[in-house]
Scaffold this active site. Structure first.
Site, mmCIF file in Angstrom:
data_model
loop_
_atom_site.group_PDB
_atom_site.id
_atom_site.type_symbol
_atom_site.label_atom_id
_atom_site.label_comp_id
_atom_site.label_asym_id
_atom_site.label_seq_id
_atom_site.Cartn_x
_atom_site.Cartn_y
_atom_site.Cartn_z
ATOM 1 N N ARG A 155 21.402 4.126 -15.741
ATOM 2 C CA ARG A 155 22.353 3.900 -14.646
ATOM 3 C C ARG A 155 21.664 3.483 -13.346
ATOM 4 O O ARG A 155 22.331 3.037 -12.415
ATOM 5 C CB ARG A 155 23.190 5.161 -14.419
ATOM 6 C CG ARG A 155 24.295 5.350 -15.456
ATOM 7 C CD ARG A 155 25.193 6.502 -15.119
ATOM 8 N NE ARG A 155 24.584 7.782 -15.452
ATOM 9 C CZ ARG A 155 25.079 8.957 -15.092
ATOM 10 N NH1 ARG A 155 26.177 9.019 -14.350
ATOM 11 N NH2 ARG A 155 24.480 10.076 -15.435
ATOM 12 N N GLN A 194 8.838 13.052 -26.517
ATOM 13 C CA GLN A 194 10.099 13.332 -27.199
ATOM 14 C C GLN A 194 10.636 12.018 -27.759
ATOM 15 O O GLN A 194 11.024 11.126 -27.001
ATOM 16 C CB GLN A 194 11.118 13.938 -26.230
ATOM 17 C CG GLN A 194 12.453 14.268 -26.891
ATOM 18 C CD GLN A 194 13.539 14.613 -25.875
ATOM 19 O OE1 GLN A 194 13.405 14.334 -24.686
ATOM 20 N NE2 GLN A 194 14.622 15.214 -26.342
ATOM 21 N N ASN A 238 20.902 10.283 -10.848
ATOM 22 C CA ASN A 238 21.161 9.386 -11.978
ATOM 23 C C ASN A 238 21.495 7.965 -11.568
ATOM 24 O O ASN A 238 21.450 7.057 -12.403
ATOM 25 C CB ASN A 238 22.317 9.945 -12.824
ATOM 26 C CG ASN A 238 21.953 11.252 -13.492
ATOM 27 O OD1 ASN A 238 21.042 11.311 -14.302
ATOM 28 N ND2 ASN A 238 22.663 12.315 -13.142
ATOM 29 N N ARG A 248 -0.904 -0.522 10.857
ATOM 30 C CA ARG A 248 -1.046 -0.727 9.425
ATOM 31 C C ARG A 248 -2.191 0.136 8.879
ATOM 32 O O ARG A 248 -2.933 0.757 9.643
ATOM 33 C CB ARG A 248 -1.277 -2.207 9.146
ATOM 34 C CG ARG A 248 -0.052 -3.075 9.428
ATOM 35 C CD ARG A 248 -0.381 -4.551 9.349
ATOM 36 N NE ARG A 248 -0.924 -4.920 8.041
ATOM 37 C CZ ARG A 248 -1.514 -6.086 7.788
ATOM 38 N NH1 ARG A 248 -1.658 -6.990 8.760
ATOM 39 N NH2 ARG A 248 -1.982 -6.350 6.584
ATOM 40 N N ARG A 272 -13.285 -21.972 27.036
ATOM 41 C CA ARG A 272 -12.111 -22.833 27.099
ATOM 42 C C ARG A 272 -12.498 -24.185 27.708
ATOM 43 O O ARG A 272 -13.541 -24.320 28.350
ATOM 44 C CB ARG A 272 -11.017 -22.175 27.941
ATOM 45 C CG ARG A 272 -11.412 -21.914 29.375
ATOM 46 C CD ARG A 272 -10.411 -21.002 30.071
ATOM 47 N NE ARG A 272 -10.764 -20.811 31.482
ATOM 48 C CZ ARG A 272 -10.400 -19.787 32.216
ATOM 49 N NH1 ARG A 272 -9.681 -18.828 31.655
ATOM 50 N NH2 ARG A 272 -10.735 -19.690 33.480
#
Length: 449
Positions: free
Chosen positions: A18, A74, A229, A318, A425
């Site tokens: 489900r 099982q 579920n 982060r 620059r």
């Protein structure tokens, strides 16, 4: 009764159809931790002698997540009693109490398991103790039928219950504690001759009473035993877990101005006198020291934040981000795998990745550490007391010395010595009158059109 060894059997073989997911149901996360992980955490406090996870055939991901627990398979799945039968070989030689839990109950607490064990070890030595709860709507839950002395007589499935039995509000949560020495005999009596065609663990109560063995009930808060579920139920569990974590944080000295908007993880750690503003999200592996302020809309994961630091608003830390005491990380700043040392400031519109920012350094708005060349990551080292002007690009690997100044708008590709002024620059060139001439020419062109 004296304290005895404990074995924990967790049933986790359900496919979770489900959930509409390729991932096994018990591995879906709540507060960043798999549901099975929450159950394992609750049981681990008891220091059980054995932990056995019952899974289905081919559920290797569940087995991997449960390590170092023993795994019992099982196959085929034929009910809860059949699942516990599958665990019996792993219980061979064990003497003590066997607690059967479910891997899809992430809100289970250690306190409930302890209460369950205490009842199992009670004076009347019950063979089995069942966890019951009283939901607002009993719906189709099985009912626990208890006599006037508090002994559990039977568990009746809703569809088989009489009107009188359906009126009982005490319902079966499924969790059980057994005496290990009597458990095999009870399991041996189980039959699949029922409407479900399964071996049901609930039938052990009837067989215990038939042998003259007592069974008892321990009541739990319905939230604690909530089984998941569906995705909708998962969201309900998430909301309940978030509320639990927020309350615990506030009880420990954290102020949340709008707690309902703060998202925590199971492993989030806080010091005292922490202030968290609205809409903050914590990912996994976050530790926060005393007197930290985390402002609105920040996202933090895999980070450590030391005493007195300030984060946000709109900051992102982060994995690998380390903020030392009194460091400042401001709005629209992203820190990844980098240390911001004591008193350093990274306050505006900046990316610092794979780097060290020295104590009391100041990083101007729009600065970027260019750490990735398309193949490898490289380190940037910014010394103590350095000043990085706005809109600078530091092309790693590169080192900025202590006390150095990088002029605004620079692109730095070589190491900068301590206390140096670096300009990376293009030279500014002014041409007097050119702006006015440009405008005049443009106006003349438009008039001709």
């Amino acid at each position: 009764m004296a304290k005895r060894p404990v074995a924990v059997v967790i049933l986790a073989a359900g496919q979770g159809t489900r959930m509409k997911s390729a991932q096994p149901k018990v591995l879906h996360p709540v507060a960043g931790r798999a549901m099975l992980g929450h159950v394992l955490d609750a049981a681990a406090v008891l220091k059980p002698a054995r932990v056995i996870i019952v899974t289905g055939k081919g559920q290797d991901a569940v087995a991997a997540a449960a390590q170092p627990a023993k795994i019992a398979i099982q196959h085929p799945a034929r009910g809860t009693g059949h699942a516990v039968m599958a665990a019996l070989p792993a219980l061979k030689g064990f003497r003590g109490d066997v607690v059967v839990l479910f891997g899809d109950t992430p809100l289970l607490t250690t306190a409930l398991i302890q209460n369950l064990l205490a009842a199992r070890r009670g004076k009347d030595d019950p063979a089995a103790v069942i966890v019951g709860f009283r939901p607002v709507d009993p719906a189709a839950y099985g009912r626990l039928i208890v006599d006037g002395k508090g002994k559990l007589q039977k568990i009746v499935e809703f569809k088989n219950a009489s009107e009188e039995e359906r009126a009982v509000r005490l319902c079966n949560a499924g969790l059980v504690a057994f005496d290990s020495e009597r458990l095999p005999a009870l399991l041996k009596k189980l039959s699949d001759k029922n409407a479900q065609g399964e071996f049901l663990l609930t039938d052990t109560v009837e067989h215990a009473n038939a042998k003259g063995w007592t069974c008892r009930v321990v009541e739990a808060d319905p939230v604690e035993v909530m089984g998941i579920n569906t995705r909708a139920e998962l969201s309900v569990a998430e909301a309940a877990m978030q509320q639990r974590l927020r309350l615990a944080a506030m009880a420990g000295g954290v102020t949340m101005t709008a707690p309902e908007t703060v998202y925590l993880r199971k492993d989030t750690q806080f010091g005292r006198d922490v202030v968290i503003e609205p809409f903050v999200v914590f990912g996994p592996k976050v530790s926060v020291g005393d007197n930290v302020v985390i402002r609105s809309h920040s996202h933090i994961e895999g980070a450590s934040i030391a005493e007195g630091a300030t984060v946000g608003p709109f900051a992102r830390l982060r994995p690998g981000a380390k903020l030392a005491a009194n460091a400042h990380v401001g709005n629209f700043v992203e820190i990844k795998n980098a240390s911001i040392e004591a008193g350093a400031k990274v306050n505006h519109l900046t990316y610092i990745g794979d780097a060290r920012v020295g104590a009391k350094a100041n990083i101007g708005a729009g600065t970027i550490t260019c750490n990735y060349d398309g193949y490898d990551k490289h380190h940037t080292d910014i010394g103590a007391g350095a000043f990085i002007g706005s809109n600078s690009a530091l092309v790693a690997p590169v080192k900025i010395g202590d006390g150095a100044i990088v002029a605004a708008g620079s692109v730095i590709t070589r190491n900068v010595p301590a206390d140096a002024l670096s300009l990376g620059r293009g030279r500014q060139e002014d041409k007097p009158g050119k702006a006015a001439a440009f405008r005049k020419a443009k106006v003349a062109t438009r008039k001709k059109k």
